[in-house]
Write an enzyme that holds these catalytic residues in place. Structure first.
Site, mmCIF file in Angstrom:
data_model
loop_
_atom_site.group_PDB
_atom_site.id
_atom_site.type_symbol
_atom_site.label_atom_id
_atom_site.label_comp_id
_atom_site.label_asym_id
_atom_site.label_seq_id
_atom_site.Cartn_x
_atom_site.Cartn_y
_atom_site.Cartn_z
ATOM 1 N N ARG A 4 0.866 -1.178 0.000
ATOM 2 C CA ARG A 4 0.000 0.000 0.000
ATOM 3 C C ARG A 4 0.903 1.228 0.000
ATOM 4 O O ARG A 4 1.753 1.386 0.884
ATOM 5 C CB ARG A 4 -0.911 -0.018 1.230
ATOM 6 N N ASN B 101 -7.299 8.152 2.507
ATOM 7 C CA ASN B 101 -6.932 7.574 3.802
ATOM 8 C C ASN B 101 -7.715 8.217 4.933
ATOM 9 O O ASN B 101 -7.793 9.457 5.014
ATOM 10 C CB ASN B 101 -5.434 7.773 4.045
ATOM 11 N N GLU B 102 -8.346 7.405 5.769
ATOM 12 C CA GLU B 102 -9.023 7.862 6.991
ATOM 13 C C GLU B 102 -9.730 9.193 6.744
ATOM 14 O O GLU B 102 -9.400 10.215 7.362
ATOM 15 C CB GLU B 102 -8.016 7.955 8.135
ATOM 16 N N HIS C 51 -9.310 0.246 9.867
ATOM 17 C CA HIS C 51 -7.988 0.323 10.486
ATOM 18 C C HIS C 51 -8.130 -0.076 11.952
ATOM 19 O O HIS C 51 -8.920 0.522 12.688
ATOM 20 C CB HIS C 51 -7.416 1.727 10.370
ATOM 21 N N TYR D 40 -6.645 -0.300 15.464
ATOM 22 C CA TYR D 40 -5.664 0.117 16.471
ATOM 23 C C TYR D 40 -6.293 -0.073 17.853
ATOM 24 O O TYR D 40 -6.859 -1.110 18.147
ATOM 25 C CB TYR D 40 -5.200 1.545 16.191
ATOM 26 N N GLU E 181 -5.103 -1.276 7.778
ATOM 27 C CA GLU E 181 -3.977 -0.913 8.632
ATOM 28 C C GLU E 181 -4.191 -1.557 9.989
ATOM 29 O O GLU E 181 -5.315 -1.683 10.462
ATOM 30 C CB GLU E 181 -3.881 0.601 8.876
ATOM 31 N N TRP F 165 0.901 -1.563 9.296
ATOM 32 C CA TRP F 165 1.458 -0.206 9.211
ATOM 33 C C TRP F 165 2.723 -0.175 10.059
ATOM 34 O O TRP F 165 2.665 -0.547 11.228
ATOM 35 C CB TRP F 165 0.460 0.828 9.720
#
Length: 528
Positions: A76, A152-153, A220, A222, A249, A278
């Site tokens: 990516r 992205n985001e 993503h 996290y 991610e 990531w």
């Protein structure tokens, strides 16, 4: 619920790919089928890879080959249309060329949208679509190799107008209207983590807005995803909806919480979902620990890089090269069996082991060192390891297995036996044994290395050990050996009893055992 801090947004990227046909036509590239991502020929493709921050490190082009060398099938790539130094048509074309040269599927993402509504300078998804249109000439005809990750985001934690669902659907339709037949990937709001479940709830609306029905959803993971229950619940929702999802991610740690990377990877593998860690290198702002290699050096894997590429359910073990490059056939060949380890430098709490390296048709990625019958003592990238944290005055019987880049594991090496010193590392001598060879009804132990660990010269030594039940000593050399029951006592001969400080000598023996057994003696004790 925990939310991801705006200041940390620049460290996340998604990764997954799809290439779409317009429903009325045959698939022209990577495309969606239910929850699966397929190549043009109908082969399923599951992304395994990482993100590379190209827009901030445009000269680090060796990263493409290095990422591939560790087994990835996807990369990516971070791009910008102007929030940072813009990546124009020629640069994007070069990135695509490097992906193809290294047999990687290329997920291109526009990072300009990161944290819109919460972070100053962020672009809208409409502006991101304009960027992709501006570089379309570099992407036309690349539908087999490229997935377009629109932004992205694209929304932080604040409400925005239009909302994520409307803005995302409109960006998808704008790209389709401008001739994009590629698989499109869309990131979730809330800095990609979707903790408010906006994407989870309205993904079907976005998918149906795509005339080509070729949109992939990226979450993503996290700190919001720090338990197995949270991870599986989110993945279950997309499986139930029949929509394609990738973990675009994730990391092993984050300032907003501690992600459960083990569950993320295990669930991705068991469900056939893609994941992209990531990130390769170059992180800053307090999240440098998310670098997978140090200073873009592929030979300096960090603990996170080691986990992602070579750990359980990792990239090396589960990635399959895209069929467009001739891949998809797993490598069935395990590495050769490593040599029997040889112990040296034995102390009360540690020892150094060396063994002959394995060979492999792909690439040996590391070695696992076990205490028999199967307790992992440590891992090494080379054919040597220094163990620590061992228990004083304890016999250790160890063996080694090799791993390759395809996730295959070798057979176990021969076993070496050594006994750690008494507390404090003192003691007069040590005896470290190596099993040279063995068969179903017997074995040869050679050498049993006797070392004077005191500061004074010695004139004699005695080594004792116990034969397992049913074993019979059948021969010995370089020692005077007596047997009482199953206890064996080996004493020096006239020519090898004198040992100066740190000097060594050796003896050996052969024994029989009940047919089919695999046990060998352990617990060698040395005295003056």
């Amino acid at each position: 619920m925990r939310i991801r801090l705006a200041a940390l947004a620049a460290v996340c990227l998604p990764l997954f790919f799809l290439s779409a046909p317009v429903p009325a036509h045959a698939a022209t590239g990577i495309h969606v089928s239910g929850t699966k991502i397929l190549e043009a020929g109908g082969q399923e493709f599951v992304m395994r890879g990482t993100s590379h921050a190209h827009t901030w490190y445009p000269t680090q082009t060796k990263a493409f080959a290095d990422i591939k060398s560790l087994g990835a099938n996807t990369v990516r790539v971070v791009l910008s249309g102007g929030r940072w130094t813009a990546n124009g048509v020629s640069d994007v074309a070069d990135v695509v060329s490097r992906c193809k040269a290294n047999r990687l599927i290329c997920v291109l993402e526009n990072h300009d949208t990161t944290g819109y509504g919460e972070q100053g300078g962020a672009y809208t998804l409409d502006q991101a679509a304009d960027y992709w249109i501006s570089v379309k000439s570099a992407l036309a005809g690349q539908e087999n190799y490229v997935i377009v990750n629109i932004g992205n985001e694209p929304v932080g934690n604040n409400a925005v107008t239009p909302d994520w669902t409307t803005a995302t659907a409109n960006a998808v339709k704008k790209l389709r209207a401008n001739g994009f037949d590629h698989a499109l990937m869309v990131d979730a709001p809330n800095w990609g983590q979707d903790w408010q479940n906006v994407m989870r709830t309205t993904a079907r609306t976005v998918f149906d807005a795509d005339p080509s029905k070729n949109t992939i959803f990226s979450v993503h993971m996290y700190g919001v995803y720090d338990t197995a229950a949270e991870i599986t619940s989110y993945l279950d929702a997309f499986r139930t909806a029949g929509l394609p999802l990738v973990i675009g991610e994730f990391g092993f740690n984050h300032s907003d919480g501690d992600p459960d990377e083990d569950t993320i990877m295990a669930q991705s593998v068991s469900r056939g979902l893609g994941y992209l860690g990531w990130s390769w290198s170059g992180n800053g702002g307090g999240v440098e620990y998310l670098d997978q290699v140090t200073n873009f050096d592929v030979t300096r894997l960090t603990s996170w890089g080691q986990r992602l590429f070579n750990g359980a359910n990792g990239i090396a073990a589960t990635a399959r090269e895209a069929a467009v490059y001739g891949g998809t056939t797993p490598d069935p060949t395990p590495p050769s069996v490593p040599g029997t380890p040889v112990a040296s430098g034995v102390t009360s709490t540690g020892a150094t082991l060396n063994w002959t390296a394995s060979t492999d048709n792909v690439r040996v990625t590391g070695y696992d060192v076990y205490r028999a019958p199967g307790t992992l003592l440590g891992q090494s990238a080379t054919n040597s390891i220094t163990l620590s944290g061992l228990t004083p005055a304890t016999a250790y019987q160890v063996y080694v297995r090799a791993r390759d880049a395809a996730g295959n594991v070798s057979g176990q090496s021969g076993q070496a036996t050594f006994t750690t010193l008494t507390g404090g590392g003192g003691g007069g001598c040590t005896a470290v044994a190596t099993v040279q060879s063995q068969w179903s009804s017997g074995y040869v132990v050679q050498p049993v290395t006797v070392t004077n660990t005191s500061g004074a010269a010695k004139t004699s030594w005695t080594v004792t050990f116990t034969l397992p039940a049913g074993h019979v000593l059948t021969g010995s050399w370089n020692a005077a050996v007596t047997v009482s029951g199953q206890t064996v006592t080996a004493r020096n001969l006239s020519y090898n009893g004198a040992l100066g400080p740190n000097a060594s000598t050796a003896f050996g023996f052969q024994a029989s055992r009940p047919n089919g057994q695999t046990t060998v003696p352990s617990g060698y004790t040395c005295a003056n």
